[in-house]
Design a protein around this motif. Structure first.
Motif: not given
Lengths: 273, 374
Positions: A179-181, A172-175, A186-188
Motif C-alpha cells: 500500500d502507498g501512503p 508497517e504490514a500495509a506498507t 484510507l484502508r487502515v
C-alpha cells in the motif's frame, strides 16, 4: 450501585420528567394550567417557524461538525504520528484557548469579526476592501465560524486518542504488502480512527444544535437558532410549557439524527470488516 | 480519554458489571461534588444588599452614600428588559431591590412578590419632585408606595449627524428609512420597540391591546425588520456600532446619545415629530428581601442628589430628586433634552400605559416571531 443510581435519578431522570410533564401543561397568567394537553406539540407542528428553526439549526450544526472534524483531524493526526516527545505539552498547547470561558471566546470573535475588528482592519489596511465587510458579524457565517472554533477541543481530543491507539505494526504490514501512503491511510488509519471521529461528531453536533449564546450575540436577525426560541420562552415570552415542549422535540430530533448516524456508521464498519 | 475508552469498552462488551459500576460511581462522585440542589439565587454575602437592574446602573457612581454607610457596594444583577427580570424573580431569584418601569408596575405588583415601601425610612423622599410617584397603581395602603420613582426619560432615535441625512423634520420614519438598510439598530425588548411601533403605526396607547392594534403594529415591525442590522438590549453594542459608523441610527434611551456626545461622536438624540416614547422607572423591594435595611439604603442612595447629578449629567436622564437639577442651568438641561418639570417632557411624548400579562405574552411572542423573520 445504589448511590450512583440516586445521583442519576436526581440529576437526570427527575429534571427530564419535569420537563416532559411541563410540556403537556399550558401557560396561565404567571403560572401554569396543569390540565394535560397536546396543544404545545400541535403548535410546533402547525406553525412554520418551529420547523424552520429546527432545520436551520440542523444545517448550522451539520456544517459546524463537518468543518470542525475536517480541520481538527490533521492536528490530531500530526500529534499522534509525528510528535514523539512531549505529547502532553502539544495537547495542552492545542487546547490552551479552551481554558478560557466559552462566553469570553464568543466575545473575542466579536472583536475579530467586528466592523472595526481585526479582519476588517487588516483588509482595509491592505487596501483589499474599501468599506468594512458587514457580512462578518451579525450573520450566519459568524455563528458557524465561532461554533466551529469553540468546540474544536472536543474534536481534537477523542480523535487523537483513537489515532494514538492504532497499532503501528498494522501500518508497517500495509506498507510491506504494497500500500502507498494514501491507500494505507484510507484502508487502515481512517477506518481505525473512526470511533474517535464518531465521538467527535457527537460531541460537537449535539451541543451546537441547542446552542444559544453564540447566535444571540453574533447571529443578528437571521442567525438565530432553535436554542434562542427555547430561551425566549423561558424569558421574555414567559411560556415555560411551550419552551419545555420545544426542548423535548429538540431532544427527540437530536436522538433521531444520532440513531441514523449510528446505524450508518455500523453499516459502514461492517462493510469494511 | 477515559470516557471514550469506556464507551468503546461497553460497545465491545469488554466492560464487566464491576467495571461499569465503577464508571458510574466515578461519574456519580463528579456530580455529587457539584452543589446538589439548585441554591436559591440569593446574594453571596447576606450582609450586602442585591440590586437587580438594567445594564449601566451597576456602577459605583450611584452608590456613594450607600458605600459610606455600609463600606462596600451592593451586589448587582442585570436584566435586559423588565419581563426578563420578572421571569427570573418569579423563578426564585431573591433580590433586595429591583428596577422596573411604570409600564410594568402593575404587573410586577400583582405577582405578590413585592412589598410596599415605607417612604418614612427614606431620607430623600421629601425632596422628590411632587407628583412623580403618582403613577397608575402605585399607591399602597398607609401612604406607602410600591415603586419609588428614580429616573425618567425617553426612548428615541440616536443618529449620526454626519452620516444620516434627515429629510425634513426628525421622525420615527428615520428607523424605517430604506436608504440606510442594514445600518439601523433597534432595542430588542418589546417593552420599547413594540411601543415605538405603535407610535409609528399611529396607534393610541390606550388601544394598544386590541386586535386591530396588534395587526397594525405587526405590519410596521415586519416592514422594518429587513432594514435592521441588529436587535439588542446591550446598549453598549449599539453605542459602539454608532461610534464606528456601522450603524447610522438606532433606537436608544437618552444615555446612549449623552455618552456618545461626551466621547466626541457627532450624534443627535432626535425629538421625533410624532413624539418620543417616555417612561418613569423606579425601584421596588422584594417581598422576601433578606436585607430590608440595605434595601432602603440602596433606594435612598439612588434617590440622593449625588446619584441624581450623575444620572442627569452623564446619562442624560431625568432624576426623581428636585434638588439634583440645581447643579444644572436651563441651557444645559435643554441641551440634554431635559427639564426641571418632568411633565413637560413626559406629556410631550407618548407615556407608556400599563398592560396586563396577556398583552405582554402575546406581544413578546409575536415580536420575537417578527424578529426571527416570520
Amino acid at each position: 450501585m445504589a448511590p450512583a443510581l440516586v445521583v442519576l435519578a436526581i440529576g437526570i431522570v427527575v429534571p427530564a420528567a419535569i420537563l416532559v410533564t411541563m410540556s403537556f401543561w399550558s401557560r396561565k397568567g404567571l403560572g401554569f394550567d396543569m390540565t394535560p394537553t397536546l396543544a404545545n406539540y400541535r403548535r410546533i407542528l402547525d406553525e412554520p417557524i418551529f420547523g424552520a428553526f429546527l432545520a436551520r439549526s440542523f444545517t448550522f450544526s451539520g456544517i459546524v461538525t463537518v468543518l470542525t472534524v475536517l480541520l481538527c483531524y490533521p492536528m490530531a493526526y500530526y500529534v499522534a504520528f509525528h510528535v514523539n516527545s512531549r505529547k502532553m505539552l502539544w495537547i495542552v498547547l492545542i487546547t490552551l484557548p479552551f481554558w478560557m470561558s466559552y462566553l469570553l471566546r464568543v466575545f473575542a470573535w466579536k472583536v475579530i469579526l467586528g466592523y472595526e475588528g481585526v479582519i476588517n482592519a487588516s483588509l482595509l489596511e491592505l487596501g483589499l476592501i474599501a468599506e468594512p465587510l458587514q457580512v462578518l458579524l451579525y450573520s450566519q457565517t459568524a455563528v458557524i465560524v465561532t461554533l466551529a472554533h469553540a468546540w474544536a477541543a472536543f474534536a481534537i481530543l477523542p480523535m487523537n486518542v483513537s489515532l494514538e491507539k492504532i497499532d503501528r505494526s498494522l501500518l508497517e504490514a500495509a506498507t510491506v504488502l504494497g500500500d502507498g501512503p494514501a491507500t494505507r491511510f484510507l484502508r487502515v488509519t481512517l477506518p481505525m480512527s473512526m470511533p474517535g471521529v464518531l465521538a467527535a461528531v457527537f460531541l460537537i453536533f449535539i451541543p451546537t444544535m441547542g446552542d444559544y449564546v453564540t447566535p444571540a450575540l453574533l447571529g443578528g436577525p437571521d442567525g438565530a437558532m432553535i436554542g434562542n426560541l427555547i430561551q425566549l420562552r423561558f424569558g421574555p415570552v414567559n411560556n415555560w410549557p411551550m419552551g419545555a415542549a420545544l426542548s423535548v422535540v429538540l431532544a427527540l430530533w437530536i436522538a433521531a439524527i444520532a440513531a441514523v448516524f449510528l446505524v450508518l456508521n455500523r453499516t459502514a464498519q461492517s462493510r469494511l470488516a | 480519554m477515559d470516557v471514550v475508552d469506556r464507551i468503546e469498552a461497553v460497545r465491545n462488551g469488554r466492560l464487566g458489571r464491576r467495571g461499569f459500576t465503577r464508571s458510574l460511581l466515578a461519574a456519580g462522585v463528579g456530580i455529587v461534588a457539584m452543589p446538589l440542589a439548585p441554591r436559591r439565587g440569593r446574594a453571596q454575602t447576606s450582609a450586602r444588599g442585591t440590586y437587580f437592574t438594567w445594564g449601566g446602573y451597576d456602577i459605583p457612581e450611584l452608590f456613594g452614600p450607600y458605600q459610606q454607610k455600609n463600606g462596600a457596594l451592593p451586589n448587582f444583577a442585570v436584566f435586559g428588559g423588565t419581563e426578563e427580570g420578572l421571569t427570573r424573580i418569579k423563578a426564585g431569584f431573591v433580590v433586595d431591590v429591583a428596577h422596573p418601569c411604570n409600564a410594568s408596575l402593575v404587573r410586577w405588583r400583582d405577582t405578590g412578590l413585592f412589598q410596599p415601601i415605607d417612604t418614612a425610612r427614606l431620607s430623600n423622599w421629601p425632596g422628590l419632585i411632587p407628583g412623580l410617584a403618582e403613577l397608575e397603581g402605585n399607591a399602597a395602603e398607609g401612604g406607602k408606595v410600591w415603586m419609588a420613582p428614580f429616573d425618567w426619560g425617553q426612548t428615541s432615535v440616536t443618529y449620526r449627524a454626519d452620516l444620516f441625512e434627515v429629510e425634513g423634520e426628525e421622525s420615527w420614519d428615520m428607523l424605517w428609512d430604506s436608504r440606510y438598510a442594514g445600518r439601523l439598530g433597534s432595542l430588542a425588548s418589546g417593552g420599547d420597540a413594540w411601543w415605538v411601533g405603535a407610535i409609528k403605526a399611529g396607534v393610541d396607547f390606550r388601544e394598544i391591546a386590541t386586535d386591530d392594534a396588534f395587526d397594525r403594529i405587526a405590519a410596521v415591525m415586519r416592514e422594518q425588520r429587513p432594514l435592521i442590522r441588529v436587535y439588542t438590549d446591550d446598549t453598549t453594542s449599539l453605542e459602539q456600532a454608532l461610534a464606528a459608523g456601522e450603524l447610522v441610527a438606532a433606537m436608544t434611551w437618552n444615555a446612549s446619545a449623552t455618552l456618545l456626545r461626551a466621547q466626541g461622536v457627532p450624534v443627535r438624540f432626535a425629538q421625533p415629530k410624532e413624539g418620543a416614547l417616555t417612561w418613569v422607572c423606579g425601584v421596588m423591594i422584594h417581598r422576601d428581601a433578606p436585607n430590608i435595611d440595605r434595601a432602603c439604603d440602596i433606594i435612598d442612595s439612588l434617590l440622593g442628589v449625588e446619584a441624581g447629578r450623575f444620572i442627569i449629567g452623564d446619562y442624560g436622564y431625568g432624576h426623581a430628586n428636585a434638588r439634583s437639577f440645581e447643579a444644572f442651568d436651563d441651557a444645559a438641561l435643554a441641551a440634554l433634552g431635559l427639564s426641571r418639570n418632568p411633565a413637560a417632557i413626559l406629556e410631550a411624548g407618548h407615556f407608556q400605559v400599563p398592560q396586563d400579562r396577556e398583552f405582554e405574552t402575546r406581544m413578546a411572542e409575536l415580536f420575537e416571531m417578527i424578529k426571527a423573520g416570520f
